[in-house]
Write a protein that holds these residues in place. Structure first.
Motif, short mmCIF file in Angstrom:
data_model
loop_
_atom_site.label_atom_id
_atom_site.label_comp_id
_atom_site.label_asym_id
_atom_site.label_seq_id
_atom_site.Cartn_x
_atom_site.Cartn_y
_atom_site.Cartn_z
N THR A 20 0.85 -1.19 0.00
CA THR A 20 0.00 0.00 0.00
C THR A 20 0.88 1.22 0.00
O THR A 20 1.99 1.22 0.50
CB THR A 20 -0.91 0.04 1.24
N ARG A 21 0.36 2.29 -0.56
CA ARG A 21 1.13 3.52 -0.65
C ARG A 21 0.90 4.36 0.59
O ARG A 21 -0.21 4.53 1.04
CB ARG A 21 0.70 4.32 -1.87
N ASP A 22 1.99 4.87 1.14
CA ASP A 22 1.87 5.80 2.26
C ASP A 22 1.37 7.13 1.73
O ASP A 22 1.91 7.68 0.80
CB ASP A 22 3.25 6.00 2.92
N THR A 23 0.29 7.62 2.29
CA THR A 23 -0.26 8.89 1.85
C THR A 23 0.57 10.01 2.45
O THR A 23 0.59 10.22 3.65
CB THR A 23 -1.72 9.04 2.30
N ILE A 24 1.26 10.72 1.59
CA ILE A 24 2.12 11.81 2.05
C ILE A 24 1.31 13.09 2.03
O ILE A 24 0.88 13.56 0.99
CB ILE A 24 3.35 11.97 1.14
N SER A 238 13.83 1.66 14.87
CA SER A 238 12.66 1.98 15.69
C SER A 238 11.87 3.13 15.09
O SER A 238 10.64 3.08 14.99
CB SER A 238 13.10 2.32 17.12
N MET A 239 12.58 4.20 14.66
CA MET A 239 11.90 5.35 14.07
C MET A 239 11.19 4.95 12.78
O MET A 239 10.04 5.33 12.55
CB MET A 239 12.92 6.46 13.77
N MET A 240 11.86 4.17 11.93
CA MET A 240 11.28 3.80 10.66
C MET A 240 10.14 2.79 10.81
O MET A 240 9.20 2.79 10.02
CB MET A 240 12.36 3.23 9.73
N ALA A 241 10.19 1.94 11.84
CA ALA A 241 9.15 0.94 12.04
C ALA A 241 7.79 1.60 12.28
O ALA A 241 6.75 1.04 11.94
CB ALA A 241 9.50 0.04 13.22
N GLU A 242 7.80 2.81 12.85
CA GLU A 242 6.54 3.51 13.08
C GLU A 242 5.88 3.93 11.77
O GLU A 242 4.70 4.27 11.75
CB GLU A 242 6.81 4.75 13.94
N LEU A 243 6.63 3.92 10.67
CA LEU A 243 6.09 4.33 9.37
C LEU A 243 5.65 3.15 8.52
O LEU A 243 5.27 3.33 7.36
CB LEU A 243 7.15 5.14 8.61
N GLU A 244 5.68 1.94 9.07
CA GLU A 244 5.41 0.74 8.29
C GLU A 244 4.07 0.82 7.56
O GLU A 244 3.04 1.15 8.14
CB GLU A 244 5.42 -0.49 9.20
N GLN A 309 6.73 8.27 -3.67
CA GLN A 309 5.95 7.18 -3.10
C GLN A 309 6.85 6.40 -2.15
O GLN A 309 8.00 6.09 -2.45
CB GLN A 309 5.43 6.27 -4.22
N LEU A 310 6.30 6.08 -0.99
CA LEU A 310 7.10 5.50 0.09
C LEU A 310 6.56 4.14 0.50
O LEU A 310 5.36 3.98 0.70
CB LEU A 310 7.06 6.46 1.30
N PHE A 311 7.47 3.16 0.60
CA PHE A 311 7.13 1.84 1.11
C PHE A 311 8.06 1.54 2.28
O PHE A 311 9.27 1.71 2.17
CB PHE A 311 7.30 0.77 0.03
N VAL A 312 7.49 1.07 3.38
CA VAL A 312 8.27 0.72 4.56
C VAL A 312 7.77 -0.62 5.10
O VAL A 312 6.56 -0.79 5.31
CB VAL A 312 8.16 1.79 5.67
N ARG A 313 8.69 -1.55 5.31
CA ARG A 313 8.32 -2.86 5.88
C ARG A 313 9.21 -3.16 7.07
O ARG A 313 10.45 -3.07 6.99
CB ARG A 313 8.48 -3.97 4.83
N TYR A 314 8.60 -3.51 8.18
CA TYR A 314 9.34 -3.91 9.38
C TYR A 314 9.54 -5.42 9.35
O TYR A 314 8.60 -6.18 9.09
CB TYR A 314 8.57 -3.51 10.63
#
Length: 352
Positions: A20-24, A238-244, A309-314
């Motif tokens: 899914t796309r993170d809505t910026i 830890s900081m990036m995991a909040e953006l998953e 477009q941003l994708f983040v996976r923990y």
């Protein structure tokens, strides 16, 4: 943190399985409590001006005779000659609901001038009593009354990013926005000194998701330019995991274009950063990718350069094995062009 993160992921997966796309939303921090009443009036003035009103007068302070701002709007119907309408604007900067007593006096003052329209800009909202009063008075008023409450005002401001940046952006947000645009349009990466200041800024926790992600991948991309004791080398998992916002692996859908950096040591901290093409549902995006692992957990991040477009996976388990798999795949990918040296691919334009 883990329970909250998992809950957010499951909710997102229910809405749309897979990536899914993170809505910026760069304007998500429009908080009228951070500006005073004069700044709120100035904001309203700039919005009125941007809407095409002319002959504007801003009555700053003192008696305003029923309006903080007045202006004219040219009306053209195409049936006859153009004509101008007189508009009054009253600005109410309040944290709580605005009652009818705060509106009625302005209405009485406006009666003497007889504009065609009276607009109330309200940073919060009109109370139930105020709404009832407006409905009743509008039925017998010679001019039309308009209410622009806080929610409506935020929606309007989203179409005016320059005004938002002027009144609501902190120094960090302004610098981050400029760096983001430079990378997006020209591929320029901030100088290491700028990234260190960004990472150490006390406002980093409130920065936009896209700016946190870019800080993460830029510092990994420029690994060799940092000293071992620099704060940016504290793992940012830890900081990036909040953006998953993704539950699926990204790297199998990536084709490595060029390596930026890789790091491995004996302290359980390693990463790979590269420019890649990521293909999702038939759409290919060029951007920067990073996989970082620390003490058995990991984070996988991709930012598309053109669209942001941003994708983040923990990665809660198996990060040690997965980072090796990423390296094996990327080393086996054939680059479409010769691999340039790092020093020739990273701009130092921001070191001026």
């Amino acid at each position: 943190m883990d329970s909250g993160r998992s809950g957010g992921r499951n909710k997102m997966e229910e809405q749309q399985p897979g990536l899914t796309r993170d809505t910026i939303d760069p304007h998500r921090e429009i908080d009228f409590k951070t500006i005073d009443h004069l700044q709120f009036e100035e904001l309203c003035y700039e919005l009125v001006e941007a809407a095409g009103f002319r002959s504007l007068e801003w009555r700053r302070g003192g008696a305003d005779s029923g309006r903080d701002i007045q202006g004219t709007l040219t009306v053209s119907t195409g049936l006859f000659s153009e004509f101008e309408e007189l508009w009054f604007f009253e600005c109410k900067h309040h944290a709580k609901g605005v009652g009818p007593e705060l509106l009625a006096s302005k209405f009485i003052h406006a009666l003497a001038e007889n504009p065609r329209h009276l607009v109330f800009f309200i940073s919060s909202f009109p109370t139930t009593g105020a709404k009832r009063w407006i409905k009743e008075i509008s039925a017998r008023s010679a001019f039309k009354i308009h209410i622009v409450d806080g929610e409506h005002l935020r929606a309007v401001l989203r179409n005016h990013p320059g005004i938002v940046e002027k009144f609501f952006s902190s120094k960090l947000q302004t610098v981050a926005a400029a760096a983001r645009r430079s990378w997006q349009l020209q591929g320029l990466v901030p100088a290491t000194s700028s990234l260190i200041r960004f990472a150490q800024d006390v406002e980093l926790s409130s920065a936009a998701a896209i700016d946190k992600a870019l800080l993460f991948i830029w510092t990994r991309r420029l690994y060799n330019d940092f000293e071992a004791e620099d704060d940016v080398w504290r793992p940012m998992i830890s900081m990036m995991a909040e953006l998953e916002n993704s539950s699926e692996k990204l790297w199998p859908s990536c084709r490595r274009v060029r390596f930026w950096e890789t790091k491995d040591n004996n302290y359980g901290h390693s990463f790979v950063a590269a420019e890649v093409e990521l293909t999702i549902r038939g759409v290919t995006m060029l951007g920067t990718y990073c996989f970082e692992r620390h003490d058995g957990v990991g984070i996988e991040v991709f930012v598309a350069q053109k669209t942001l477009q941003l994708f983040v996976r923990y990665v809660e388990t198996g990060a040690d094995q997965e980072v090796d798999q990423v390296l094996q795949k990327f080393f086996s990918d054939n680059s479409s062009s010769p691999e340039p040296a790092l020093s020739s691919t990273v701009s130092r334009a921001n070191e001026r």
